[in-house]
Design an enzyme around this catalytic site. Sequence first.
Site, short mmCIF file in Angstrom:
data_model
loop_
_atom_site.label_atom_id
_atom_site.label_comp_id
_atom_site.label_asym_id
_atom_site.label_seq_id
_atom_site.Cartn_x
_atom_site.Cartn_y
_atom_site.Cartn_z
N GLN A 92 52.36 46.15 1.24
CA GLN A 92 51.55 45.27 0.42
C GLN A 92 50.78 46.02 -0.66
O GLN A 92 50.04 45.41 -1.43
CB GLN A 92 50.58 44.47 1.30
CG GLN A 92 51.28 43.54 2.28
CD GLN A 92 50.32 42.88 3.25
OE1 GLN A 92 49.12 43.12 3.23
NE2 GLN A 92 50.86 42.03 4.12
N HIS A 156 47.15 44.84 4.02
CA HIS A 156 45.77 44.39 3.80
C HIS A 156 44.94 45.34 2.93
O HIS A 156 43.88 45.82 3.33
CB HIS A 156 45.06 44.17 5.15
CG HIS A 156 45.71 43.13 6.01
ND1 HIS A 156 45.21 42.75 7.23
CD2 HIS A 156 46.84 42.39 5.82
CE1 HIS A 156 46.00 41.82 7.77
NE2 HIS A 156 47.00 41.59 6.91
N GLU A 248 40.46 31.14 4.85
CA GLU A 248 39.08 30.70 4.64
C GLU A 248 38.68 30.70 3.17
O GLU A 248 39.10 31.57 2.40
CB GLU A 248 38.11 31.62 5.39
CG GLU A 248 38.24 31.56 6.89
CD GLU A 248 37.24 32.47 7.58
OE1 GLU A 248 37.30 32.56 8.82
OE2 GLU A 248 36.39 33.10 6.88
N TYR A 258 31.05 37.97 8.41
CA TYR A 258 31.91 36.78 8.43
C TYR A 258 32.84 36.72 9.65
O TYR A 258 33.69 35.84 9.72
CB TYR A 258 32.67 36.67 7.10
CG TYR A 258 31.71 36.15 6.05
CD1 TYR A 258 31.67 34.80 5.71
CD2 TYR A 258 30.76 36.99 5.48
CE1 TYR A 258 30.74 34.31 4.80
CE2 TYR A 258 29.83 36.51 4.58
CZ TYR A 258 29.82 35.17 4.25
OH TYR A 258 28.88 34.68 3.37
N TYR A 269 48.83 36.80 15.86
CA TYR A 269 50.26 36.53 15.71
C TYR A 269 50.97 36.45 17.06
O TYR A 269 52.03 35.85 17.17
CB TYR A 269 50.90 37.59 14.81
CG TYR A 269 50.49 37.48 13.37
CD1 TYR A 269 50.66 36.29 12.66
CD2 TYR A 269 49.92 38.55 12.69
CE1 TYR A 269 50.28 36.17 11.34
CE2 TYR A 269 49.54 38.45 11.36
CZ TYR A 269 49.72 37.26 10.69
OH TYR A 269 49.34 37.14 9.38
#
Length: 377
Positions: A92, A156, A248, A258, A269
């Site tokens: 990613q 991420h 979110e 959070y 998962y």
Amino acid sequence: MLRILMASSFLLAFSAPSTALAQDPSNSIESQTGRIAVETFAEGLEHPWGAAYLPDGTLLITERPGRLRLVSTDGAVSDPIDGVPDVLADGQGGLLDVALDPDFANNRTVYLSYSEQRSGGAATSVGRGRLDENGSALSSFEVIFRQEPAVSSRHHFGSRLVFAPDGKLFVTLGERGKMQQAQDASNHLGTVVRINPDGSVPDDNPFVGKDGADEIWSYGHRNVQSAAIHPETGVVWTAEMGPLGGDELNIPEAGRNYGWPVVSWGRHYSGERIPDPSTRPEFAGSIHSWTPVISPSGMTFYTGDMFADWRGDLLIGGLSAGGIVRVRLDSKQFAGEEVLALGRRIRDVVQAPDGAVMALTDEPAGRILRLSPAASQ
């Protein structure tokens, strides 16, 4: 070290724009506010990731493999711009977001976020350089922020860049797949950070002098790839990807936690349950959550005239949603939504100077799509 790409001249070489979809009136979609024309504005981009409009109306576009390009007002795509830093284009990661300095008209400073290979693994970094007058090169590129620690993971990285009205820069960061570290405010994993334009720490950041990472604004996030400044309040909003369910929409508050991965509106998962956020009131709550997920990436508050009924709405790029998610708001409250189905993964969405909506498709042969009200038949 900067990767310098050889150019035959200082003038940009633009390729011809595609007009195939622009000439086909059948390319339109229905929305709750009327029919929308969808045109291919530009193509031939490899996994375009971030976009920023220059004052002259050209678009500055990042491609995840590590290229930065300009797209002219008629959709022509430039050769790669020189002076872009080396990026780790793996999983990613790669060249991620782009933002202009608030005083770009005078200093021509461009900010980039990207995944950087370092000792111990990789992490997200932010740097800035000066775009020359011809738009062919970045010069004097310097790294102003590095996410710590660097870890071994392909996932991420975040990351969006948005300037607040006071000139502070918000950077959103993923937890790099190291879930538990998102609860540790002494590192940058799973955080939103706030820095000055030169990378220094604002004196009023919530963790300054508290044995934490001074740059942190909020923490306990999973992977934040959407951020925008509310045009009326000047407050930063974000949307982050949940696990199996539980994306979110948040308004990150200074110093707040959070909750990830202690709580979530989704599951792991593996199917393992995670306690709902409502069970732990010490964590900050979200404005809205999505299950099934939309996989939010990129967003903007719509302020234009072309879609008058959308003013004040949030437009969020949806990877899993296959389009743009238009969120209606009542002050800070979620008031409804619709998915503008485009049949493609949307990595970023920006508002054009004329009020059209531009969407970047996350594909090896990526496009910039232009959305405008369809002409009456």
